[in-house]
Design an enzyme around this catalytic site. Structure first.
Site, PDB file in Angstrom:
ATOM      1  N   TRP A 152       1.011  -1.522  -0.009  1.00  0.00           N
ATOM      2  CA  TRP A 152      -0.095  -0.004  -0.112  1.00  0.00           C
ATOM      3  C   TRP A 152       0.842   1.265   0.270  1.00  0.00           C
ATOM      4  CZ3 TRP A 152      -0.675  -4.226   3.253  1.00  0.00           C
ATOM      5  CH2 TRP A 152      -0.002  -4.247   4.789  1.00  0.00           C
TER       6      TRP A 152
ATOM      7  N   GLU B 259      -5.469   0.607   5.746  1.00  0.00           N
ATOM      8  CA  GLU B 259      -5.661   1.019   6.974  1.00  0.00           C
ATOM      9  C   GLU B 259      -6.753   0.396   7.967  1.00  0.00           C
ATOM     10  OE1 GLU B 259      -4.157   3.252   8.515  1.00  0.00           O
ATOM     11  OE2 GLU B 259      -2.593   3.914   6.958  1.00  0.00           O
TER      12      GLU B 259
ATOM     13  N   THR C 220      -4.853  -6.022  12.730  1.00  0.00           N
ATOM     14  CA  THR C 220      -3.993  -7.114  12.234  1.00  0.00           C
ATOM     15  C   THR C 220      -2.606  -6.729  12.078  1.00  0.00           C
ATOM     16  OG1 THR C 220      -6.003  -7.584  11.159  1.00  0.00           O
ATOM     17  CG2 THR C 220      -4.193  -8.737  10.324  1.00  0.00           C
TER      18      THR C 220
ATOM     19  N   LEU D 238      -9.665 -12.941   9.319  1.00  0.00           N
ATOM     20  CA  LEU D 238      -9.031 -11.635   9.621  1.00  0.00           C
ATOM     21  C   LEU D 238      -9.454 -11.198  11.058  1.00  0.00           C
ATOM     22  CD1 LEU D 238      -8.334  -8.981   6.789  1.00  0.00           C
ATOM     23  CD2 LEU D 238      -6.690 -10.062   8.120  1.00  0.00           C
ATOM     24  N   GLY D 239     -10.987 -11.818  11.335  1.00  0.00           N
ATOM     25  CA  GLY D 239     -11.489 -11.249  12.543  1.00  0.00           C
ATOM     26  C   GLY D 239     -12.141  -9.856  12.537  1.00  0.00           C
ATOM     27  N   TYR D 240     -12.907  -9.609  13.346  1.00  0.00           N
ATOM     28  CA  TYR D 240     -13.633  -8.059  13.501  1.00  0.00           C
ATOM     29  C   TYR D 240     -14.171  -7.958  12.334  1.00  0.00           C
ATOM     30  CZ  TYR D 240     -10.440  -7.825  17.535  1.00  0.00           C
ATOM     31  OH  TYR D 240      -9.842  -8.264  18.817  1.00  0.00           O
TER      32      TYR D 240
ATOM     33  N   TYR E 230      -8.700   8.671  13.275  1.00  0.00           N
ATOM     34  CA  TYR E 230      -7.311   8.233  12.922  1.00  0.00           C
ATOM     35  C   TYR E 230      -7.228   7.745  11.424  1.00  0.00           C
ATOM     36  CZ  TYR E 230      -3.612   5.069  11.980  1.00  0.00           C
ATOM     37  OH  TYR E 230      -2.256   4.409  11.247  1.00  0.00           O
TER      38      TYR E 230
ATOM     39  N   ASP F  76      -2.730   7.081  16.896  1.00  0.00           N
ATOM     40  CA  ASP F  76      -3.173   5.891  17.289  1.00  0.00           C
ATOM     41  C   ASP F  76      -2.206   5.192  18.368  1.00  0.00           C
ATOM     42  OD1 ASP F  76      -1.067   5.163  15.893  1.00  0.00           O
ATOM     43  OD2 ASP F  76      -1.794   3.545  14.878  1.00  0.00           O
TER      44      ASP F  76
ATOM     45  N   CYS G 256      10.469   1.977  18.056  1.00  0.00           N
ATOM     46  CA  CYS G 256       9.970   2.474  19.360  1.00  0.00           C
ATOM     47  C   CYS G 256       8.880   1.537  19.729  1.00  0.00           C
ATOM     48  CB  CYS G 256       9.405   3.935  19.206  1.00  0.00           C
ATOM     49  SG  CYS G 256       9.206   4.720  20.771  1.00  0.00           S
TER      50      CYS G 256
ATOM     51  N   CYS H 235      17.715   5.016  17.072  1.00  0.00           N
ATOM     52  CA  CYS H 235      16.543   5.632  16.730  1.00  0.00           C
ATOM     53  C   CYS H 235      17.089   7.059  16.227  1.00  0.00           C
ATOM     54  CB  CYS H 235      15.705   6.055  18.075  1.00  0.00           C
ATOM     55  SG  CYS H 235      14.559   6.869  17.749  1.00  0.00           S
TER      56      CYS H 235
ATOM     57  N   CYS I 167      14.547  12.907  22.184  1.00  0.00           N
ATOM     58  CA  CYS I 167      13.800  12.167  23.072  1.00  0.00           C
ATOM     59  C   CYS I 167      13.778  12.307  24.832  1.00  0.00           C
ATOM     60  CB  CYS I 167      13.691  10.591  22.837  1.00  0.00           C
ATOM     61  SG  CYS I 167      12.706   9.552  23.632  1.00  0.00           S
TER      62      CYS I 167
HETATM   63  S1  SF4 Z   1      14.920   7.286  21.656  1.00  0.00           S
HETATM   64 FE1  SF4 Z   1      12.793   7.824  22.120  1.00  0.00          FE
HETATM   65  S2  SF4 Z   1      11.685   7.793  20.320  1.00  0.00           S
HETATM   66 FE2  SF4 Z   1      13.401   6.747  19.978  1.00  0.00          FE
HETATM   67  S3  SF4 Z   1      13.116   4.708  20.277  1.00  0.00           S
HETATM   68 FE3  SF4 Z   1      13.888   5.363  22.214  1.00  0.00          FE
HETATM   69  S4  SF4 Z   1      12.247   5.819  23.268  1.00  0.00           S
HETATM   70 FE4  SF4 Z   1      11.439   5.788  21.305  1.00  0.00          FE
END
Ligand code: SF4
Length: 375
Positions: free
Chosen positions: A27, A40, A46, A83-85, A123, A141, A195, A205, A211
Site C-alpha cells: 500500500w 488502514e 491485524t 482476519l476477524g473483527y 485516525y 493511534d 519504538c 533511533c 527524546c
Molecule cells: S529514543 Fe525515544 S523515540 Fe527513539 S526509540 Fe527510544 S524511546 Fe522511542
C-alpha cells in the site's frame, strides 16, 4: 513539546530515516485512496505480515470501490474470513456503497465527508487524507501516542480523554506540513519498528537526541500501564446437527440491535455471522441447549435427539474467555428452524463464518470421524 530549531531537527531526522529505511509494503506503492483506505482498515487489528495476503486477494477480487459496492455481502465476508473483527468488512462495503451513491465513486476529500463514512474514525480519516491527498491531518493511534509519550516523557494513562486530546494537539503541531503523508507514515513506522512497546531500540533511533524519555531513562516504562479489564469466563453450548448426507444447520447472521451486549451475548460472540445454534449456558449445558432448540423449532417437540459431547472449544473475544461445548446431534432429517441454512458440515470452514464457528465445526468433524481400525 518541541519548538523552533529543535522541532525542525526532529522533523528532518525522522523524515530522512523514513525515506531511507521504510519497509516496502504494497500500500506504499500507491496514492489510490481506495487501496490506502483498505490497508488502514485491515491493519486496525491485524499485523502487517498477516494483512498482506488478505490485502492482495481482496484487491484482486474487488479492484475498485465500484466492484466492492456491488459485490454480494457474503463474498466480501468470505474474503475477509480469518482476519476477524468482521464489522470492518461490513462497514467497508457500506462505505463503498455510500461513496458510489453520494460521491460518484470518488473517495471524498473533505474531512467531514470522510468521517461520515461507516467504519472511519479520526485516525483512519487523517491517514487516508494525508497519504492519498497530502492533506494536513496528523494521525494519532496507539503506536504514535507511545512515540509522543516517550519523546515528551508524558506519564499517566494516555487514553484518558484530556491526555489524549493533548497528544492530538502535540501530533498536530509536530506534523511536517510539506509532507503530511510521509510524516504520518514515518511516525507509525517508528512506533512499529524501533519504538516498540517492549525494548525500544533507542541506539538505532533517528530522533534519540530529541527524546526526553530516553534522556531520563524512563522510555521503556512509558506509556504507563492502563488498568486492564478483568477477564470474564463465558460458557456456551452449540448444536451441530448432522444428517445422513453430512449436512448441518447454520443460523443466519444475527440482526443488529440497540441492546447493550452482555458478556455472554451470543450474537456478539459469533461476530454477527452465520453460526451453529448456540446458547449461553446458565445451568446444565445439554439441557439449556435442548430447551433453546425446542423453542427455535416448535415442530420438533416429538423428536428425540441424542446430544453427544464433541470436545471443548476455547476462544477469546476481547475480555471474554469462552469455553464452548459443541454437541453432535445425528438425525435422519434436519429440523426446520426459521432462517437456517443446510450446508455440508465439512464445508463450514470455507464459508464466511467466525473463527469460533470454524473451531466448533472442526471439533464436531473430529468427533464424527470413525476411529482408526485396530490392527
Ligand atoms: S529514543 Fe525515544 S523515540 Fe527513539 S526509540 Fe527510544 S524511546 Fe522511542
Amino acid at each position: 513539546m518541541l519548538n523552533g530549531r529543535e522541532l525542525a531537527i526532529f522533523r528532518k531526522q525522522l523524515l530522512g530515516w523514513f525515506r531511507q529505511f521504510q519497509r516496502d509494503l504494497p500500500w506504499r506503492r500507491t496514492k489510490d485512496p481506495y487501496r490506502i483506505w483498505l490497508s488502514e482498515i485491515m491493519l486496525q487489528q491485524t499485523r502487517v505480515a498477516a494483512a498482506i495476503p488478505y490485502y492482495e486477494r481482496f484487491l484482486q477480487r474487488f479492484p475498485d470501490v465500484h466492484a466492492l459496492a456491488g459485490a454480494p455481502p457474503d463474498e466480501v465476508l468470505r474474503l475477509w474470513s480469518g482476519l476477524g473483527y468482521y464489522s470492518r468488512a461490513r462497514n467497508l462495503q457500506k462505505a463503498a456503497q455510500q461513496i458510489v451513491a453520494k460521491h460518484g465513486g470518488q473517495f471524498p476529500i473533505r474531512l467531514d465527508d470522510v468521517l461520515a463514512l461507516p467504519g472511519i474514525g479520526s485516525y483512519t480519516a487523517a491517514a487516508i487524507l494525508s497519504i492519498a491527498f497530502g492533506e494536513k491531518y496528523a494521525v494519532l493511534d496507539g503506536n504514535v501516542a507511545r512515540v509522543l509519550a516517550r519523546v515528551g516523557a508524558i506519564r499517566g494513562d494516555l487514553r484518558e480523554s484530556r491526555r489524549w486530546q493533548e497528544l492530538q494537539r502535540t501530533a498536530d503541531r509536530s506534523l511536517e506540513p510539506k509532507s503530511p503523508g510521509d510524516w504520518n507514515q514515518a511516525m507509525m513506522e517508528l512506533g512499529a519498528t524501533l519504538c516498540t512497546p517492549k525494548s525500544p531500540q533507542c541506539l538505532l533511533c533517528p530522533i534519540a537526541q530529541s527524546c526526553e524519555g530516553r534522556k531520563l531513562g524512563i522510555a521503556e516504562s512509558l506509556p504507563e500501564k492502563r488498568k486492564k479489564r478483568a477477564t470474564v469466563e463465558v460458557t456456551l453450548a452449540a448444536a451441530v446437527f448432522a444428517d445422513k448426507n453430512g449436512h448441518t444447520l447454520l443460523l443466519p447472521p444475527p440482526k443488529n440491535t440497540e441492546e447493550k451486549a452482555s458478556a455472554n451475548h451470543v450474537p456478539t460472540l459469533v461476530s454477527r455471522m452465520s453460526h451453529f445454534p448456540t446458547v449461553a449456558v446458565e445451568g446444565e449445558a445439554a439441557g439449556d441447549l435442548i430447551a433453546s432448540l425446542r423453542k427455535m423449532s416448535p415442530g420438533s417437540q416429538g423428536r428425540k435427539w441424542q446430544l453427544v459431547p464433541a470436545g471443548k472449544v476455547r476462544h477469546s473475544v476481547t475480555y471474554r474467555a469462552i469455553t464452548l461445548l459443541p454437541f453432535l446431534i445425528e438425525v435422519r432429517e434436519l429440523p426446520r428452524i426459521s432462517g437456517a441454512k443446510q450446508v455440508p458440515l465439512s464445508e463450514v470452514s470455507s464459508l464466511p463464518v467466525s473463527n469460533l464457528t470454524r473451531k466448533v465445526a472442526r471439533s464436531a468433524l473430529e468427533a464424527r470421524a470413525p476411529a482408526p481400525a485396530k490392527r
